[in-house]
Design an enzyme around this catalytic site. Structure first.
Site, PDB file in Angstrom:
ATOM      1  CG  ASP A   1      -2.179   0.803   0.986  1.00  0.00           C
ATOM      2  OD1 ASP A   1      -3.263   0.196   0.892  1.00  0.00           O
ATOM      3  OD2 ASP A   1      -2.080   2.052   0.862  1.00  0.00           O
TER       4      ASP A   1
ATOM      5  N   GLY B   1     -37.652  -0.938   3.386  1.00  0.00           N
ATOM      6  CA  GLY B   1     -37.230   0.009   4.418  1.00  0.00           C
ATOM      7  C   GLY B   1     -36.516   1.191   3.816  1.00  0.00           C
TER       8      GLY B   1
ATOM      9  N   GLY C   1     -27.239   1.563   0.927  1.00  0.00           N
ATOM     10  CA  GLY C   1     -26.168   2.555   0.936  1.00  0.00           C
ATOM     11  C   GLY C   1     -24.855   1.809   0.875  1.00  0.00           C
TER      12      GLY C   1
ATOM     13  CB  CYS D   1     -20.441  -1.904  -3.090  1.00  0.00           C
ATOM     14  SG  CYS D   1     -18.794  -2.297  -2.515  1.00  0.00           S
TER      15      CYS D   1
HETATM   16  C1  UDX Z   1     -22.517  -5.416  -1.496  1.00  0.00           C
HETATM   17  C2  UDX Z   1     -22.720  -6.772  -2.189  1.00  0.00           C
HETATM   18  O1  UDX Z   1     -23.645  -7.559  -1.428  1.00  0.00           O
HETATM   19  C3  UDX Z   1     -21.391  -7.500  -2.309  1.00  0.00           C
HETATM   20  O2  UDX Z   1     -21.557  -8.729  -3.013  1.00  0.00           O
HETATM   21  C4  UDX Z   1     -20.420  -6.602  -3.056  1.00  0.00           C
HETATM   22  O3  UDX Z   1     -19.145  -7.235  -3.132  1.00  0.00           O
HETATM   23  C5  UDX Z   1     -20.290  -5.264  -2.348  1.00  0.00           C
HETATM   24  O4  UDX Z   1     -21.561  -4.658  -2.221  1.00  0.00           O
HETATM   25  P1  UDX Z   1     -22.189  -4.579   1.019  1.00  0.00           P
HETATM   26  O5  UDX Z   1     -22.112  -3.189   0.467  1.00  0.00           O
HETATM   27  O6  UDX Z   1     -21.197  -5.008   2.052  1.00  0.00           O
HETATM   28  O7  UDX Z   1     -22.068  -5.651  -0.167  1.00  0.00           O
HETATM   29  O8  UDX Z   1     -23.634  -4.701   1.686  1.00  0.00           O
HETATM   30  P2  UDX Z   1     -24.965  -5.560   1.486  1.00  0.00           P
HETATM   31  O9  UDX Z   1     -25.072  -6.537   2.596  1.00  0.00           O
HETATM   32  O10 UDX Z   1     -25.085  -6.052   0.124  1.00  0.00           O
HETATM   33  O11 UDX Z   1     -26.064  -4.425   1.759  1.00  0.00           O
HETATM   34  C6  UDX Z   1     -26.128  -3.260   0.928  1.00  0.00           C
HETATM   35  C7  UDX Z   1     -27.196  -2.316   1.384  1.00  0.00           C
HETATM   36  O12 UDX Z   1     -28.481  -2.822   1.043  1.00  0.00           O
HETATM   37  C8  UDX Z   1     -27.239  -2.012   2.871  1.00  0.00           C
HETATM   38  O13 UDX Z   1     -27.411  -0.616   3.053  1.00  0.00           O
HETATM   39  C9  UDX Z   1     -28.455  -2.774   3.365  1.00  0.00           C
HETATM   40  O14 UDX Z   1     -29.032  -2.171   4.500  1.00  0.00           O
HETATM   41  C10 UDX Z   1     -29.359  -2.706   2.154  1.00  0.00           C
HETATM   42  N1  UDX Z   1     -30.341  -3.793   2.059  1.00  0.00           N
HETATM   43  C11 UDX Z   1     -29.940  -5.073   1.900  1.00  0.00           C
HETATM   44  C12 UDX Z   1     -31.703  -3.494   2.081  1.00  0.00           C
HETATM   45  O15 UDX Z   1     -32.094  -2.329   2.200  1.00  0.00           O
HETATM   46  N2  UDX Z   1     -32.605  -4.515   1.946  1.00  0.00           N
HETATM   47  C13 UDX Z   1     -32.239  -5.802   1.785  1.00  0.00           C
HETATM   48  O16 UDX Z   1     -33.108  -6.662   1.666  1.00  0.00           O
HETATM   49  C14 UDX Z   1     -30.841  -6.099   1.768  1.00  0.00           C
END
Ligand code: UDX
Length: 443
Positions: free
Chosen positions: A36, A264, A268, A271
């Site tokens: 890094d 809901g 956010g 990703c």
């Molecule tokens: C995501 C992808 O799941 C992962 O495969 C990729 O590599 C990176 O982006 P992450 O950002 O860690 O991972 O979170 P994730 O668990 O996917 O949740 C994303 C967002 O969606 C969160 O804000 C969560 O609160 C929201 N969410 C998730 C909902 O609002 N409803 C759901 O049913 C599921």
């Protein structure tokens, strides 16, 4: 080197993705060098400290360091000398003022690494990039590397979720190998040998462009599923129907399934939001913007959730100005300290901007929230911020919040009003304890 030998790995970029990958690969038995440009980060990791919140990772870092198989450096010369397979794990954030992905870090990493590659090696991109990036990077590597076309580029997207990063890395659902030769595939198979042998993980071998697309297509699908159910919530609101019962009913259809169908406040994080925007932007550049124009709608539905949650609080209180509001949650999801594009903080900041006396608590993300938004007020616990509150607003569904009993909370608030921004609470239980309970999409 002999293709059956275990390759020595470097991991360029030791943020969320890179640190997890480097640590897990060392635990799986590889010699790994993490690289890094941030000296402070390298020092912290080398001393056994994970610079972010991820369950299980600190223990694995200690184990990997003790084994002597994991080291960290800021030297690209050392990386070029050491590695047979170089994983690129640097970030690709959203460009300020644009929907496009910022490729500065990917470009800088390749420009620093390539001139040190004097023998046959494989560079493997794991970062999420706009389709076509790997093609350009291949040309750049061939131009800059002393070993020229002996160095190949492959793409191996990463699907890890924060909070489950170790498990997703050690036990992936699938491995996607975007390669241009059998040699590159062999090298990748050698680099994932323990996972492939122990778990029989499915491998999809494909070209570079498809491998790049798989990641953005997966994240777009997940985001679409969330916005779909939140769009249904908007319709439910208009007719007094119940989104929770609707989602539960859809989830029971095997073809639909209940994952990522939780209504809901919406998505956010670092990703999903930036990936759908960058994908739409890239598709427009390629002249196929229409094919994914629905992603703009997915984004709009998601943003409306935040505004609607504020509206719900306003409706309940008859105005926000001067009201005491407890905001439960700051992280973009539970079991994370990540506040990037966090719906919870967006809502808290809007209510603060409307004159509400907002106090925020989060079990893990308070330090990050304080640094980013010093204008907000923070408290020490869920009950602390709820002291004399006119309303409690649950914004991130931490189990700490879900476990709080209505009667215990009733002891500290001024008014028994709760907005459940994540459909995380048992509505009947709260109502029968005398609370005014509201959630988006539920009458
Ligand atoms: C995501 C992808 O799941 C992962 O495969 C990729 O590599 C990176 O982006 P992450 O950002 O860690 O991972 O979170 P994730 O668990 O996917 O949740 C994303 C967002 O969606 C969160 O804000 C969560 O609160 C929201 N969410 C998730 C909902 O609002 N409803 C759901 O049913 C599921």
């Amino acid at each position: 080197m002999n293709p059956t030998e275990s390759p020595r790995l470097t991991v360029i970029g030791t943020g969320y993705l890179g640190a997890t990958h480097a640590i897990c690969m060392a635990v799986l038995g590889f010699d790994v060098l993490g690289v890094d440009v941030d000296r402070r980060k390298v020092e912290r990791l080398a001393s056994g400290e994970v610079p972010f919140f991820e369950p299980g990772l600190p223990e694995l870092l200690s184990k990997a360091l003790e084994s002597g198989r994991l080291r960290f450096t800021t030297s690209f010369e050392e990386a070029g000398e050491f590695g047979d397979v170089h994983f690129l794990c640097v970030g690709t954030p959203q460009q300020p003022g644009s929907d496009a992905a910022d490729l500065t870090y990917v470009d800088a990493a390749v420009r620093a690494l390539a001139p040190t590659l004097t023998r046959r090696a494989l560079v493997v991109g794991k970062s999420t990039v706009p389709v076509g990036t790997a093609r350009n990077l291949t040309d750049l590597i061939h131009e800059l590397a002393p070993a020229g076309e002996e160095v190949e580029l492959a793409w191996n997207p990463e699907f890890l979720r924060e909070g489950f990063a170790v498990d997703d890395t050690m036990r992936p659902d699938r491995l996607v190998f975007g390669v241009e030769s059998d040699w590159a595939e062999e090298r990748l198979r050698a680099a994932f040998k323990p996972i492939l042998e122990q778990q029989g993980t499915p491998v999809v071998r494909t070209d570079l462009a498809t491998a790049e697309l798989v990641k953005v297509a997966a994240n777009s699908f997940l985001a679409t599923k969330i916005s779909y159910i939140n769009a249904m919530a908007e319709v439910c609101e208009a007719v007094g129907a119940d989104i929770k019962h609707l989602a539960d009913s859809l989830a029971l259809d095997d073809r639909i399934g209940g994952k990522f169908l939780k209504p809901g406040l919406g998505f956010g994080g670092g990703c999903l939001p930036k990936d759908i925007r960058a994908f739409a932007h890239r598709a427009e550049e390629l002249g196929v913007g229409q094919a994914v124009s629905f992603l703009r709608e997915v984004d709009d539905i998601n943003r409306r959730r935040r505004a609607r949650t504020v509206d719900l609080v306003r409706e309940m209180l008859g105005g926000i100005s001067g009201k005491r509001i407890a905001a439960w949650g700051a992280a973009f999801k539970p079991n994370s300290d990540d506040i990037r594009d966090a719906p919870a903080l967006d809502v808290a900041r809007t209510m603060h901007g409307l004159g509400g006396h907002v106090r925020v608590f989060d079990p893990a993300a308070l330090d990050n929230a304080r640094r980013a938004f010093p204008e907000l007020r923070y408290g020490d616990s869920a009950l602390d911020v709820a002291q004399d509150a006119d309303v409690v607003v649950l914004l991130t569904e931490w189990s700490d919040f879900k476990e709080i009993e209505p009667d215990a909370l009733a002891q500290v608030v001024r008014h028994k009003r709760i907005v459940d921004g994540r459909h995380a609470l048992d509505a009947a239980k709260w109502r029968s304890a005398g609370w005014e309970y509201r959630a988006l999409g539920r009458s």
